[in-house]
Design a protein around this motif. Structure first.
Motif, PDB file in Angstrom:
ATOM      1  N   ALA A   1       0.745  -1.170   0.103  1.00  0.00           N
ATOM      2  CA  ALA A   1       0.043   0.036   0.147  1.00  0.00           C
ATOM      3  C   ALA A   1       0.956   1.235  -0.090  1.00  0.00           C
ATOM      4  CB  ALA A   1      -0.934   0.045   1.278  1.00  0.00           C
ATOM      5  N   SER A   2       2.020   1.078   0.554  1.00  0.00           N
ATOM      6  CA  SER A   2       3.061   2.364   0.673  1.00  0.00           C
ATOM      7  C   SER A   2       4.148   2.273  -0.268  1.00  0.00           C
ATOM      8  CB  SER A   2       3.231   2.558   2.113  1.00  0.00           C
ATOM      9  OG  SER A   2       4.049   1.695   2.587  1.00  0.00           O
ATOM     10  N   GLU A   3       3.927   1.628  -1.438  1.00  0.00           N
ATOM     11  CA  GLU A   3       4.916   1.878  -2.321  1.00  0.00           C
ATOM     12  C   GLU A   3       4.943   3.091  -3.018  1.00  0.00           C
ATOM     13  OE1 GLU A   3       4.278  -1.511  -5.107  1.00  0.00           O
ATOM     14  OE2 GLU A   3       5.039  -3.101  -3.714  1.00  0.00           O
ATOM     15  N   LYS A   4       3.998   3.693  -2.893  1.00  0.00           N
ATOM     16  CA  LYS A   4       3.968   4.981  -3.261  1.00  0.00           C
ATOM     17  C   LYS A   4       3.203   5.783  -2.185  1.00  0.00           C
ATOM     18  CE  LYS A   4       2.772   4.637  -8.334  1.00  0.00           C
ATOM     19  NZ  LYS A   4       1.609   4.970  -9.227  1.00  0.00           N
ATOM     20  N   VAL A   5       3.815   7.196  -2.005  1.00  0.00           N
ATOM     21  CA  VAL A   5       3.056   8.028  -0.772  1.00  0.00           C
ATOM     22  C   VAL A   5       2.911   9.108  -1.187  1.00  0.00           C
ATOM     23  CG1 VAL A   5       3.633   8.904   1.422  1.00  0.00           C
ATOM     24  CG2 VAL A   5       4.073   6.643   0.743  1.00  0.00           C
ATOM     25  N   LEU A   6       1.790   9.635  -0.984  1.00  0.00           N
ATOM     26  CA  LEU A   6       1.402  11.219  -1.263  1.00  0.00           C
ATOM     27  C   LEU A   6       1.631  12.135  -0.133  1.00  0.00           C
ATOM     28  CD1 LEU A   6      -0.781   9.262  -3.009  1.00  0.00           C
ATOM     29  CD2 LEU A   6      -2.145  11.427  -3.256  1.00  0.00           C
ATOM     30  N   ILE A   7       2.351  13.150  -0.405  1.00  0.00           N
ATOM     31  CA  ILE A   7       2.656  14.309   0.454  1.00  0.00           C
ATOM     32  C   ILE A   7       1.504  15.417   0.106  1.00  0.00           C
ATOM     33  CG2 ILE A   7       4.094  16.094   1.393  1.00  0.00           C
ATOM     34  CD1 ILE A   7       6.557  14.341   0.660  1.00  0.00           C
ATOM     35  N   GLU A   8       0.656  15.628   1.065  1.00  0.00           N
ATOM     36  CA  GLU A   8      -0.607  16.344   0.946  1.00  0.00           C
ATOM     37  C   GLU A   8      -0.554  17.551   1.951  1.00  0.00           C
ATOM     38  OE1 GLU A   8      -4.439  14.502  -0.624  1.00  0.00           O
ATOM     39  OE2 GLU A   8      -4.996  15.120   1.568  1.00  0.00           O
ATOM     40  N   GLU A   9      -0.935  18.650   1.359  1.00  0.00           N
ATOM     41  CA  GLU A   9      -1.422  19.879   2.158  1.00  0.00           C
ATOM     42  C   GLU A   9      -2.386  19.667   3.278  1.00  0.00           C
ATOM     43  OE1 GLU A   9      -3.334  24.232   1.150  1.00  0.00           O
ATOM     44  OE2 GLU A   9      -3.578  22.444  -0.364  1.00  0.00           O
TER      45      GLU A   9
END
Length: 429
Positions: free
Chosen positions: A184-192
């Motif tokens: 699930a965390s192979e990609k991670v979004l950094i979000e405002e």
């Protein structure tokens, strides 16, 4: 009509409870179900991702409507399986195909969809373990707090709100390099980070038209005053007083209409629920996330307020006949309080006997993580029971919920005592 619900939690119990009231429901099956669904339907011990076994059940029992509760089988393509199966392709089905399910299955996909179709949302960037150095450098340019989101399904626990830059950098490293949430965390979004009041809006669409279901607010943290670890949900309230008509009109025009139109434009034949997690920021709606099924525990307060025959509603959605459909909603408040096993959302015991269920006369007791053992009902999960009260005021609905909660007992039972108190404090109610 013979009907199958896939799932085993409180959401599925509530759907079964509502479907069983329909004049059009002849036989109701739940796979795999729980101790409660076994009292109002026939449980079938089939995993929700065992598509071949589900197909055999549907054919053998002449099932005409399938309602998918959880997200996993949708993301794994159960609708596609039905569409490609000669004996299943014409069965009425509530839930999107694999592409549509990516709205929940991939945060990166859903964020790109929102940006493409001008759905208001927080700014974000996506990083992988290969681009971790760039992600760490990007955090240096961000204001705190900041939100980190695992791209894939993480059972509602893949979202972290980091208060400091060091916490954010450590968390990003743990999520990507140490695979904190696995695939699930192979990609991670950094979000405002958006500062506002959170709520959930629910839509049932036939791919072109939709009905807006009652909105709800849920309580994710394990501790009172929204402290501690995230959970699947510790309670919920509907309606939500700060979601007035003016705000909901903005939700329709800026979020729902653009979302449904965007799905159609993308060629996605979407027949099912869209659960829209929103932040009300100074009266403006921003989408935090999409889910492609009903929420849990939000279903436990949304569906008791719907007056319509729910099988009629589901059939209209599955057959593309929602245009001009009129949904009737009770004016009453609904509140649900979730009772969990001690230790949840960490490790917890199973198999404790639950007592007092028969003493709860003025509330709806909803089974989730339960199993039947002869004449006993035992705990069988983290979130075990939800208790829904309904009344003309929020205070009275909460009183009904908590009165019933106090009748139920098992070893190390835990629940939050402050569900709905934040809304009462707003004094808008």
């Amino acid at each position: 009509m013979n009907i199958l619900i896939l799932g085993s939690g409180g959401r599925e119990y509530t759907l079964a409870w509502k479907i069983a009231q329909s004049v059009d429901c002849d036989n109701l099956f739940v796979a795999p179900g729980n101790a409660g669904t076994g009292q109002i339907a026939k449980n079938v011990d089939i995993n929700v991702n065992d598509f071949d076994a589900i197909a055999s059940l549907v054919i053998d029992e002449n099932i005409e409507l399938v309602v998918v509760g959880p997200e996993d089988p949708l993301v794994n393509g159960i609708r596609n399986y039905f569409q490609q199966h000669e004996q299943l392709k014409n069965i009425s089905f509530i839930g999107p195909d694999k592409t549509g399910a990516q709205l929940e299955g991939s945060k990166d996909f859903s964020k790109a969809f929102m940006e493409k179709h001008n759905v208001p949302t927080a700014k974000s960037k996506t990083f992988t373990v290969e681009t971790l150095p760039e992600g760490l450098a990007y955090l240096d340019t961000c204001s705190m707090p900041i939100v980190l989101k695992a791209d894939g399904l993480a059972a509602g626990k893949g979202v972290l709100i980091c208060q400091s830059l060091q916490e954010a950098k450590d968390s990003l490293t743990t999520m990507l390099a140490d695979k904190q949430f696995g695939a699930a965390s192979e990609k991670v979004l950094i979000e405002e980070y958006l500062d506002g009041i959170e709520l959930s809006v629910f839509v049932l669409t036939d791919g072109e038209n939709y009905v807006l279901l009652p909105e709800a607010k849920d309580y994710k943290r394990i501790g009172e005053n929204d402290t501690g670890l995230n959970t699947g949900g510790m309670g919920a309230v509907s309606p939500v007083s700060f979601a007035d008509d003016a705000f909901l009109q903005k939700v329709k025009s800026k979020v729902i209409n653009t979302t449904v139109a965007g799905l159609k434009k993308e060629g996605i034949d979407y027949k099912g629920f869209i659960f829209i997690g929103l932040m009300n920021v100074d009266g403006e709606p921003y989408v935090i996330e999409y889910n492609v099924r009903m929420g849990d525990p939000e279903t436990q307060v949304v569906f008791p307020r719907i007056k319509n025959d729910i099988v009629d509603l589901f059939t209209a959605a599955a057959e593309g006949n929602l245009k001009n459909y009129k949904l009737e909603i009770a004016d009453e408040y609904a509140t649900t309080v979730v009772l969990v096993a001690g230790g949840y959302p960490g490790s917890y015991a199973k198999g404790n006997e639950i007592t007092g269920l028969a003493d709860t006369n003025d509330a709806l007791v909803i089974h989730a993580g339960t199993k039947q053992d002869d004449y006993k009902v035992l705990t069988n999960g983290g979130r075990v029971i939800a208790v829904t009260g309904m009344a003309n005021t929020l205070e009275e609905a909460l009183k009904k919920s908590y009165t019933a909660v106090n009748q139920i007992k098992w070893q190390d039972m835990y629940f939050r005592k402050d569900i709905g108190k934040d809304i009462l404090a707003l004094r808008i109610d």
